[in-house]
Motif scaffolding. Structure first.
Motif, mmCIF file in Angstrom:
data_model
loop_
_atom_site.group_PDB
_atom_site.id
_atom_site.type_symbol
_atom_site.label_atom_id
_atom_site.label_comp_id
_atom_site.label_asym_id
_atom_site.label_seq_id
_atom_site.Cartn_x
_atom_site.Cartn_y
_atom_site.Cartn_z
ATOM 1 N N LYS A 225 8.222 28.311 -3.981
ATOM 2 C CA LYS A 225 9.622 28.745 -3.851
ATOM 3 C C LYS A 225 10.171 29.240 -5.195
ATOM 4 N N GLN A 226 9.804 28.549 -6.260
ATOM 5 C CA GLN A 226 10.289 28.975 -7.575
ATOM 6 C C GLN A 226 9.730 30.353 -7.940
ATOM 7 N N LEU A 227 8.421 30.562 -7.705
ATOM 8 C CA LEU A 227 7.837 31.869 -8.013
ATOM 9 C C LEU A 227 8.460 32.965 -7.162
ATOM 10 N N ALA A 228 8.666 32.690 -5.876
ATOM 11 C CA ALA A 228 9.273 33.699 -4.997
ATOM 12 C C ALA A 228 10.691 34.035 -5.440
ATOM 13 N N GLY A 229 11.474 33.022 -5.830
ATOM 14 C CA GLY A 229 12.836 33.296 -6.291
ATOM 15 C C GLY A 229 12.864 34.109 -7.580
ATOM 16 N N ASP A 230 11.960 33.813 -8.511
ATOM 17 C CA ASP A 230 11.918 34.572 -9.766
ATOM 18 C C ASP A 230 11.495 36.026 -9.527
ATOM 19 N N ILE A 231 10.505 36.211 -8.646
ATOM 20 C CA ILE A 231 10.073 37.584 -8.335
ATOM 21 C C ILE A 231 11.196 38.352 -7.653
ATOM 22 N N ALA A 232 11.961 37.684 -6.793
ATOM 23 C CA ALA A 232 13.088 38.349 -6.123
ATOM 24 C C ALA A 232 14.123 38.817 -7.146
ATOM 25 N N LEU A 233 14.414 37.994 -8.136
ATOM 26 C CA LEU A 233 15.395 38.408 -9.144
ATOM 27 C C LEU A 233 14.883 39.587 -9.964
ATOM 28 N N GLU A 234 13.610 39.562 -10.352
ATOM 29 C CA GLU A 234 13.061 40.660 -11.131
ATOM 30 C C GLU A 234 13.023 41.957 -10.323
ATOM 31 N N LEU A 235 12.632 41.857 -9.047
ATOM 32 C CA LEU A 235 12.562 43.064 -8.221
ATOM 33 C C LEU A 235 13.954 43.620 -7.923
ATOM 34 N N GLN A 236 14.916 42.756 -7.739
ATOM 35 C CA GLN A 236 16.272 43.231 -7.497
ATOM 36 C C GLN A 236 16.826 43.963 -8.726
ATOM 37 N N ALA A 237 16.575 43.448 -9.917
ATOM 38 C CA ALA A 237 17.009 44.141 -11.122
ATOM 39 C C ALA A 237 16.330 45.496 -11.260
ATOM 40 N N TYR A 238 15.071 45.563 -10.887
ATOM 41 C CA TYR A 238 14.359 46.844 -10.958
ATOM 42 C C TYR A 238 14.947 47.863 -9.975
ATOM 43 N N LEU A 239 15.215 47.446 -8.747
ATOM 44 C CA LEU A 239 15.734 48.386 -7.753
ATOM 45 C C LEU A 239 17.110 48.921 -8.164
ATOM 46 N N ARG A 240 17.918 48.075 -8.734
ATOM 47 C CA ARG A 240 19.240 48.534 -9.152
ATOM 48 C C ARG A 240 19.154 49.510 -10.324
ATOM 49 N N ASN A 241 18.188 49.319 -11.184
ATOM 50 C CA ASN A 241 18.026 50.261 -12.298
ATOM 51 C C ASN A 241 17.328 51.540 -11.852
ATOM 52 N N PHE A 243 17.053 52.790 -8.593
ATOM 53 C CA PHE A 243 17.817 53.517 -7.562
ATOM 54 C C PHE A 243 19.269 53.028 -7.574
ATOM 55 N N PRO A 244 20.017 53.409 -8.583
ATOM 56 C CA PRO A 244 21.404 52.922 -8.643
ATOM 57 C C PRO A 244 22.283 53.474 -7.534
ATOM 58 N N GLU A 245 21.895 54.606 -6.926
ATOM 59 C CA GLU A 245 22.715 55.198 -5.873
ATOM 60 C C GLU A 245 22.500 54.546 -4.514
ATOM 61 N N LEU A 246 21.423 53.789 -4.357
ATOM 62 C CA LEU A 246 21.114 53.152 -3.075
ATOM 63 C C LEU A 246 21.647 51.717 -3.082
ATOM 64 N N PRO A 247 22.516 51.406 -2.135
ATOM 65 C CA PRO A 247 23.099 50.056 -2.118
ATOM 66 C C PRO A 247 22.169 49.043 -1.438
ATOM 67 N N PHE A 248 21.324 48.402 -2.243
ATOM 68 C CA PHE A 248 20.493 47.311 -1.730
ATOM 69 C C PHE A 248 21.252 46.001 -1.863
ATOM 70 N N VAL A 273 14.483 42.738 1.732
ATOM 71 C CA VAL A 273 15.238 43.703 0.915
ATOM 72 C C VAL A 273 16.233 44.388 1.852
ATOM 73 N N PRO A 274 17.453 43.840 1.957
ATOM 74 C CA PRO A 274 18.405 44.384 2.941
ATOM 75 C C PRO A 274 19.035 45.707 2.476
ATOM 76 N N VAL A 378 7.122 42.032 1.021
ATOM 77 C CA VAL A 378 8.402 42.696 0.771
ATOM 78 C C VAL A 378 8.777 43.470 2.032
ATOM 79 N N LEU A 379 9.931 43.115 2.630
ATOM 80 C CA LEU A 379 10.336 43.664 3.920
ATOM 81 C C LEU A 379 11.694 44.334 3.787
ATOM 82 N N LEU A 380 11.723 45.660 4.014
ATOM 83 C CA LEU A 380 13.006 46.368 4.108
ATOM 84 C C LEU A 380 13.671 45.993 5.428
ATOM 85 N N ALA A 381 14.935 45.632 5.369
ATOM 86 C CA ALA A 381 15.612 45.099 6.555
ATOM 87 C C ALA A 381 16.963 45.762 6.731
ATOM 88 N N VAL A 382 17.347 45.902 7.998
ATOM 89 C CA VAL A 382 18.671 46.394 8.390
ATOM 90 C C VAL A 382 19.356 45.273 9.149
#
Length: 529
Positions: A225-241, A243-248, A273-274, A378-382
């Motif tokens: 759980k700790q590894l998954a949470g850390d990877i989620a934070l790193e991947l979220q920071a990457y997506l925002r940098n 693709f700043p125009e895409l609201p994830f 990844v909602p 990693v699952l893109l979700a709507v």
């Protein structure tokens, strides 16, 4: 010669008894031998005169005796027979020894000759009781010392569990030692008795299988759980940098590991990844109403084009025929994960090795830690596109359904199982973990994944039966019977979407193999564990 031997006593005896002062003739070789040794023997050693006619020598320790022993008395005590030829030879040698070797050499030669004769006599004469007792005592003392050396304790090798029912082989016995008093004599090791055969019931064997092969250590669960949470934070920071125009939305790790439904190992985590869609610009169309005619899927259609033309939403760039394409978004994110993300740096920061999987059509990250191996999907979700709040995933579908979104019923199924167990303190989730653990290691049953087994447990879980731990074995056999019944009909409907047959993706040969394995397991359920 008599005159020559007349002066021997004055030169070699010292404090020994004085020989006759007048010269005299030695009448025999025995007398010459005795007087030769008397003259050559150091002071303080006593010498006994032999009786004429029988050659005999007896040298004793200083002051051991003062009298003279006759040849008959000594022969009666020792019981030895002398060789006349050997005695004559010795007489001649000793008679001339002093002339050749001197006083000391004659004494040494006499003592050596006496020792050789005694060895010959001991070998050819019957043994006395005193000699036998002395030899036995020396032998016993030697064996005592050997026993002390060999009684050093040694660790015996542990008998393997598979050979407990076989008689244990004892070590080879040591050479038999003479019997005698010995406090350090090693005691014989007791033979290990064969344990009584264990007759376990199927319920006990099932619980043992759960303990050994299904239950995950809490430390591994926490680390995953700790590894998954850390990877989620790193991947979220990457997506925002990137693709700043895409609201994830916020990346949320979850899955069976978080809901207590994972068994065997903490090996898989879902990372959603909602996509944040604008309210009023998107609508859902059932898959049966599309050209794909797939009840599992939904289409995400762009609406309000007359009021909000294309380009008003950042997601309009991924439209295909007026529908939001899951395939285009998957390709975008796949390229970013494979080539743009600096996984070595992130892995070094988190203390693990992270590599994107290029062989799978899904978006998978392989995580290798020194204590476990983890797969992050990693699952893109709507979400929130309609009033029922359905969860749709961008899944690699084939054919006409390639641009559609797959409805994910896992959250609803997990919530239902949890509610049923909380209602009667049941074991439905434990049964699901057991079924997954059994099927995962079986060559034929491995084709049944969690989706199939969840439907069986949900169907049984709705029934009013005993779901206590004592009835877990009975519920397990009941689940096998339910699976066999579904395979005979080639139909396993989804619990929350009865229009979906989960066995439709299996070939007829695969269904036959699974059915045969389940039927054999029902006859001998212990073989499945």
């Amino acid at each position: 010669m008599g005159e020559l031997f007349a002066g021997l006593g004055e030169e070699g005896l010292g404090s020994s008894p004085s020989p006759p002062k007048k010269p005299f003739l030695l009448r025999s070789s025995q007398d010459r031998l005795s007087w030769a040794l008397l003259s050559a023997t150091p002071a303080g050693w006593g010498l006994s005169r032999c009786q004429p006619g029988r050659p005999h020598l007896a040298i004793a320790a200083p002051c051991s005796f003062t009298g003279r022993q006759t040849m008959a008395e000594f022969s009666q005590k020792r019981g030895r027979q002398r060789d006349e030829v050997l005695g004559s030879t010795v007489d001649f040698l000793l008679a001339n020894a002093r002339l050749v070797l001197g006083v000391g050499g004659a004494a040494v030669l006499g003592i050596a000759t006496l020792a050789v004769k005694r060895l010959i006599d001991r070998a050819t004469s019957p043994r006395d009781e005193d000699d036998a007792k002395g030899d036995t005592t020396c032998l016993e003392e030697s064996w005592k010392e050997l026993t002390l050396l060999k009684t050093t304790p040694r660790l015996q090798p542990r008998t393997p569990p598979a050979a407990l029912s076989q008689p244990a082989s004892l070590p080879a016995p040591l050479p038999s030692a003479p019997e005698g008093p010995s406090d350090t004599e090693p005691q014989p090791l007791p033979q290990p008795s064969s344990p009584a055969p264990l007759c376990l019931t199927f319920q006990e064997k099932l619980l043992a299988f759960e303990r050994d092969h299904v239950t995950i250590p809490e430390a591994h669960v926490a680390l995953a759980k700790q590894l998954a949470g850390d990877i989620a934070l790193e991947l979220q920071a990457y997506l925002r940098n990137k693709f700043p125009e895409l609201p994830f939305g916020a990346l949320v790790p979850g899955g069976p590991l978080y809901d207590g439904l994972q068994g065997g190992a903490a090996s898989r985590v879902r990372l959603l990844v909602p996509l944040v869609l604008e309210v009023g610009l998107w609508g859902l169309v059932p898959g049966m109403d599309t050209v794909a005619r797939d009840p599992r899927c939904w289409a995400v259609r762009r609406t309000q084009l007359e009021f909000r033309p294309r380009g008003s939403s950042p997601w309009d760039r991924f439209l295909v025929g007026g529908y939001l394409s899951s395939r285009v978004l998957l390709e975008l994110l796949r390229k970013a994960l494979a080539s743009s993300v600096n996984w070595p740096a992130i892995g070094g920061l988190l203390g693990c090795l992270i590599r994107p999987s290029v062989a799978s059509e899904e978006l998978l990250l392989d995580v290798q830690h020194e204590r476990l191996e983890l797969t992050v999907a990693v699952l893109l979700a709507v979400t929130g596109a309609d009033a029922e709040d359905r969860l749709l995933l961008a899944w690699p579908l084939e054919g006409l359904a390639g641009n559609l979104w797959l409805q994910d019923l896992y959250p609803a199924e997990a919530a239902r199982l949890r509610a049923l167990d909380e209602r009667d303190a049941g074991t439905r989730r434990r049964l699901l973990r057991l079924l997954c653990g059994v099927c995962r290691g079986h060559p034929a049953l491995g084709r049944l994944d969690r989706r199939h087994l969840t439907q069986v447990v949900l169907r049984l879980g709705e029934e009013e039966v005993d779901w206590a731990e004592a009835a877990l074995g009975e519920r397990f056999l009941q689940a096998l019977e339910s699976l066999i019944d579904s395979l005979e009909r080639a139909s396993l409907p989804c619990h929350f979407n009865p229009g979906v047959n989960l066995l439709s993706g299996l070939r007829e040969e695969e269904i036959d193999d699974i059915g045969f394995a389940l039927y054999s397991g029902l006859q001998a359920p212990e073989c499945l564990l």
